[in-house]
Design a protein around this motif. Structure first.
Motif, PDB file in Angstrom:
ATOM      1  N   UNK A  83     -89.914 -71.483  36.664  1.00 32.00           N
ATOM      2  CA  UNK A  83     -89.601 -71.662  35.247  1.00 32.00           C
ATOM      3  C   UNK A  83     -88.677 -70.587  34.709  1.00 32.00           C
ATOM      4  N   UNK A  84     -88.946 -69.322  35.051  1.00 30.22           N
ATOM      5  CA  UNK A  84     -88.252 -68.227  34.386  1.00 30.22           C
ATOM      6  C   UNK A  84     -87.202 -67.525  35.243  1.00 30.22           C
ATOM      7  N   UNK A  85     -87.076 -67.937  36.499  1.00 29.35           N
ATOM      8  CA  UNK A  85     -86.043 -67.347  37.365  1.00 29.35           C
ATOM      9  C   UNK A  85     -85.145 -68.434  37.953  1.00 29.35           C
ATOM     10  N   UNK A 285     -81.778 -58.815  34.094  1.00 35.82           N
ATOM     11  CA  UNK A 285     -81.594 -60.115  34.736  1.00 35.82           C
ATOM     12  C   UNK A 285     -80.504 -60.911  34.024  1.00 35.82           C
ATOM     13  N   UNK A 286     -80.576 -60.942  32.710  1.00 37.28           N
ATOM     14  CA  UNK A 286     -79.565 -61.653  31.933  1.00 37.28           C
ATOM     15  C   UNK A 286     -78.187 -61.037  32.053  1.00 37.28           C
ATOM     16  N   UNK A 287     -78.125 -59.700  32.084  1.00 36.96           N
ATOM     17  CA  UNK A 287     -76.838 -59.020  32.267  1.00 36.96           C
ATOM     18  C   UNK A 287     -76.233 -59.409  33.612  1.00 36.96           C
ATOM     19  N   UNK A 288     -77.063 -59.441  34.630  1.00 34.20           N
ATOM     20  CA  UNK A 288     -76.597 -59.825  35.965  1.00 34.20           C
ATOM     21  C   UNK A 288     -75.987 -61.224  35.930  1.00 34.20           C
ATOM     22  N   UNK A 331     -79.584 -65.744  22.483  1.00 30.55           N
ATOM     23  CA  UNK A 331     -80.117 -66.875  23.247  1.00 30.55           C
ATOM     24  C   UNK A 331     -81.638 -66.821  23.333  1.00 30.55           C
ATOM     25  N   UNK A 332     -82.194 -65.611  23.462  1.00 30.84           N
ATOM     26  CA  UNK A 332     -83.636 -65.453  23.609  1.00 30.84           C
ATOM     27  C   UNK A 332     -84.410 -65.877  22.373  1.00 30.84           C
ATOM     28  N   UNK A 333     -83.733 -65.938  21.247  1.00 28.39           N
ATOM     29  CA  UNK A 333     -84.399 -66.369  20.022  1.00 28.39           C
ATOM     30  C   UNK A 333     -84.494 -67.890  19.913  1.00 28.39           C
ATOM     31  N   UNK A 334     -83.762 -68.587  20.784  1.00 30.63           N
ATOM     32  CA  UNK A 334     -83.809 -70.044  20.783  1.00 30.63           C
ATOM     33  C   UNK A 334     -85.071 -70.529  21.495  1.00 30.63           C
ATOM     34  N   UNK A 335     -85.569 -71.711  21.143  1.00 31.66           N
ATOM     35  CA  UNK A 335     -86.802 -72.226  21.768  1.00 31.66           C
ATOM     36  C   UNK A 335     -86.705 -72.338  23.286  1.00 31.66           C
ATOM     37  N   UNK A 336     -85.497 -72.616  23.791  1.00 32.71           N
ATOM     38  CA  UNK A 336     -85.302 -72.789  25.233  1.00 32.71           C
ATOM     39  C   UNK A 336     -84.645 -71.569  25.866  1.00 32.71           C
ATOM     40  N   UNK A 341     -81.714 -67.379  30.116  1.00 35.16           N
ATOM     41  CA  UNK A 341     -81.519 -65.979  30.501  1.00 35.16           C
ATOM     42  C   UNK A 341     -82.803 -65.327  31.013  1.00 35.16           C
ATOM     43  N   UNK A 342     -83.838 -66.126  31.229  1.00 34.26           N
ATOM     44  CA  UNK A 342     -85.101 -65.572  31.707  1.00 34.26           C
ATOM     45  C   UNK A 342     -85.912 -64.956  30.581  1.00 34.26           C
ATOM     46  N   UNK A 343     -87.077 -64.454  30.934  1.00 31.80           N
ATOM     47  CA  UNK A 343     -87.952 -63.837  29.940  1.00 31.80           C
ATOM     48  C   UNK A 343     -87.444 -62.446  29.584  1.00 31.80           C
ATOM     49  N   UNK A 344     -87.466 -62.124  28.295  1.00 34.09           N
ATOM     50  CA  UNK A 344     -87.081 -60.794  27.840  1.00 34.09           C
ATOM     51  C   UNK A 344     -88.086 -60.313  26.808  1.00 34.09           C
ATOM     52  N   UNK A 345     -88.005 -59.006  26.507  1.00 34.58           N
ATOM     53  CA  UNK A 345     -88.870 -58.435  25.473  1.00 34.58           C
ATOM     54  C   UNK A 345     -88.522 -58.999  24.105  1.00 34.58           C
ATOM     55  N   UNK A 346     -87.266 -59.453  23.940  1.00 38.42           N
ATOM     56  CA  UNK A 346     -86.844 -60.052  22.678  1.00 38.42           C
ATOM     57  C   UNK A 346     -87.655 -61.290  22.398  1.00 38.42           C
TER      58      UNK A 346
END
Length: 360
Positions: A83-85, A285-288, A331-336, A341-346
Motif C-alpha cells: 500500500x505505502x511503498x 522516500x518522496x524526495x527520492x 500531496x500528503x494533505x490529499x486523501x490519496x 509519495x508514501x507515508x509521511x509525518x505530514x
C-alpha cells in the motif's frame, strides 16, 4: 529495543537521500554543460564517492525490518508495504512515463510501453523492486538462516554478490546488450548482486546492540577500510576496468558496507535527534521519487548562459531537495496522498488536526 535506540536510522536516511540527489545533480551538470577533460574527471570522481546512496537505502530498510521482525513477520506485513511503498512506486513509474509522453510528443503506444518498462524497474525507482524482493526473501530467511553460522552466510553471500556482478559485466553482458532493459534488469534489478547488503543488514538489525559495540571497538580498522575501499573504487573506474556509473558495481560493496558502519559509529555518538531530522527523514522516500522530475524541469527551463557549472550544481541540488519537500507536503494533505509519495509525518499531522477539529 526502543525506537529511541535506533535513531541512527533518521540520519542515515538523510545522508543516503542527499547523496542520491547530488549524484543526479552532477549528471545534469555533465549533460547540460557538456563537460569534458579534467573537469569531467573531477565530477565523475565525486559521483563515485557518492554511489553508496542506493545500496545504503537497501541496508537501512533491511536493518529496520530485521530489527523489528527477528524471528517472524506479523500478519499484514506485505499488505502494508504494498500500500505505502509499492503503490507509490507504480504511480510514480506511470507519472515519469507520462512526463516523457508530454516532453517527446509520443504516441500512446510509446507511453504504454514506457509504463510497462517502468513497472519492471527501468527508471530510478528500481531500488524499491530490490527491497521488495528482499521482503519476500526475508519470509524464508528468518525461518532457516539460524541453522548456519553468520560467518559462513556472510562469506557465501559476499562471493555470490561480487561473483554475480563480475560474471555479468565481464562474461555475460554481451548476451543482454541487445536490450537496454535486459541489461538494466540483470545488472541492477535482480536481487543477486545486492544479496550481501541484505545479509549484512540482517545481522546488524537482529543484533543491533552488539553491532553498535562492534563498530565502536573496531573504528580504526573500519575507517582505514573506508579509505582503502574508496581508493579501490576510484582505481577500478578511472583505469577503465569498469566504467559504468552505477551503484550496481561489485567494487562498491565493501566501500558501502564499511562507510555504513562508519556513519553508524559517528551518529551513535549523537545523544539527541533534532525534530527537523525526524521530519526530513520522513520526506526522504518522496524526495527520492520526485527529485529527478524537478531536476529535469530545471534543466529544460534554466538559462545556462547566466550561471557557472558550480552554481548550477548547487541549484540542481538544493532544488532537488526543497521543491520535492514542498510537493510532498501538498500531496500528503490529499486523501490519496500516501499512495503517491508514501507515508509521511505530514499525513499523520493532518489526520491529528482533523480529529481535533471534528472533536471540537
Amino acid at each position: 529495543m526502543s525506537a529511541k535506540q535506533m535513531n541512527e536510522v533518521y540520519w542515515l536516511r538523510i545522508i543516503a537521500c542527499l547523496s542520491v540527489v547530488l549524484i543526479h545533480a552532477v549528471s545534469k551538470v555533465l549533460a547540460d554543460f557538456s563537460v569534458t577533460g579534467d573537469e569531467r574527471v573531477v565530477y565523475r570522481t565525486l559521483q563515485m564517492i557518492l554511489m553508496y546512496g542506493t545500496p545504503m537505502f537497501v541496508l537501512i530498510s533491511t536493518m529496520v525490518m530485521t530489527h523489528a521482525y527477528k524471528d517472524n513477520v506479523p500478519k499484514g506485513f506485505l499488505i502494508k508495504r504494498i500500500k505505502y511503498i509499492l503503490i507509490p512506486y507504480l504511480v510514480m513509474a506511470a507519472f515519469y512515463a507520462g512526463d516523457k509522453y508530454y516532453r517527446f510528443n509520443w504516441a500512446f503506444n510509446d507511453f504504454a510501453r514506457e509504463v510497462g518498462y517502468n513497472f519492471i524497474g527501468q527508471w530510478h525507482g528500481y531500488f524499491i523492486l530490490i527491497i521488495f524482493q528482499f521482503y519476500f526473501i526475508h519470509l524464508l530467511f528468518v525461518k532457516y538462516i539460524n541453522r548456519f553460522k553468520p560467518a559462513l552466510v556472510l562469506t557465501v553471500s559476499f562471493f555470490v554478490s561480487v561473483g554475480y556482478w563480475v560474471s555479468l559485466y565481464y562474461y555475460f553482458i554481451d548476451y543482454v546488450n541487445h536490450s537496454s532493459y535486459l541489461t538494466l534488469f540483470f545488472s541492477r534489478v535482480l536481487f543477486v548482486g545486492w544479496f550481501f547488503y541484505y545479509v549484512v543488514a540482517y545481522y546488524c538489525g537482529r543484533n543491533y546492540e552488539r553491532f553498535i559495540e562492534m563498530v565502536n571497538e573496531n573504528w580504526k580498522l573500519i575507517a582505514f577500510g573506508v579509505i582503502a575501499s574508496l581508493g579501490l573504487v576510484q582505481y577500478i573506474y578511472h583505469t577503465g576496468v569498469l566504467m559504468r556509473v552505477t551503484s550496481a558495481r561489485f567494487d562498491l560493496i565493501p566501500y558501502t558496507v564499511l562507510l555504513f558502519f562508519l556513519l553508524v559509529l559517528f551518529i551513535s555518538k549523537v545523544k539527541q535527534i533534532p525534530s527537523w531530522v525526524v521530519s526530513f527523514s520522513g520526506y526522504s522516500f518522496g524526495i527520492y521519487l520526485l527529485h529527478p522530475f524537478v531536476q529535469t524541469v530545471i534543466s529544460r527551463r534554466f538559462p545556462l548562459a547566466e550561471t557557472t557549472e558550480f552554481n548550477y550544481l548547487m541549484i540542481q541540488f538544493v532544488a532537488g531537495i526543497v521543491i520535492p519537500i514542498y510537493l510532498i507536503y501538498i500531496i500528503s494533505k490529499l486523501p490519496f496522498g500516501e499512495f503517491v509519495v508514501g507515508k509521511t509525518s505530514v499525513r499523520k499531522k493532518v489526520f491529528k488536526e482533523t480529529k481535533m477539529s471534528n472533536a471540537a
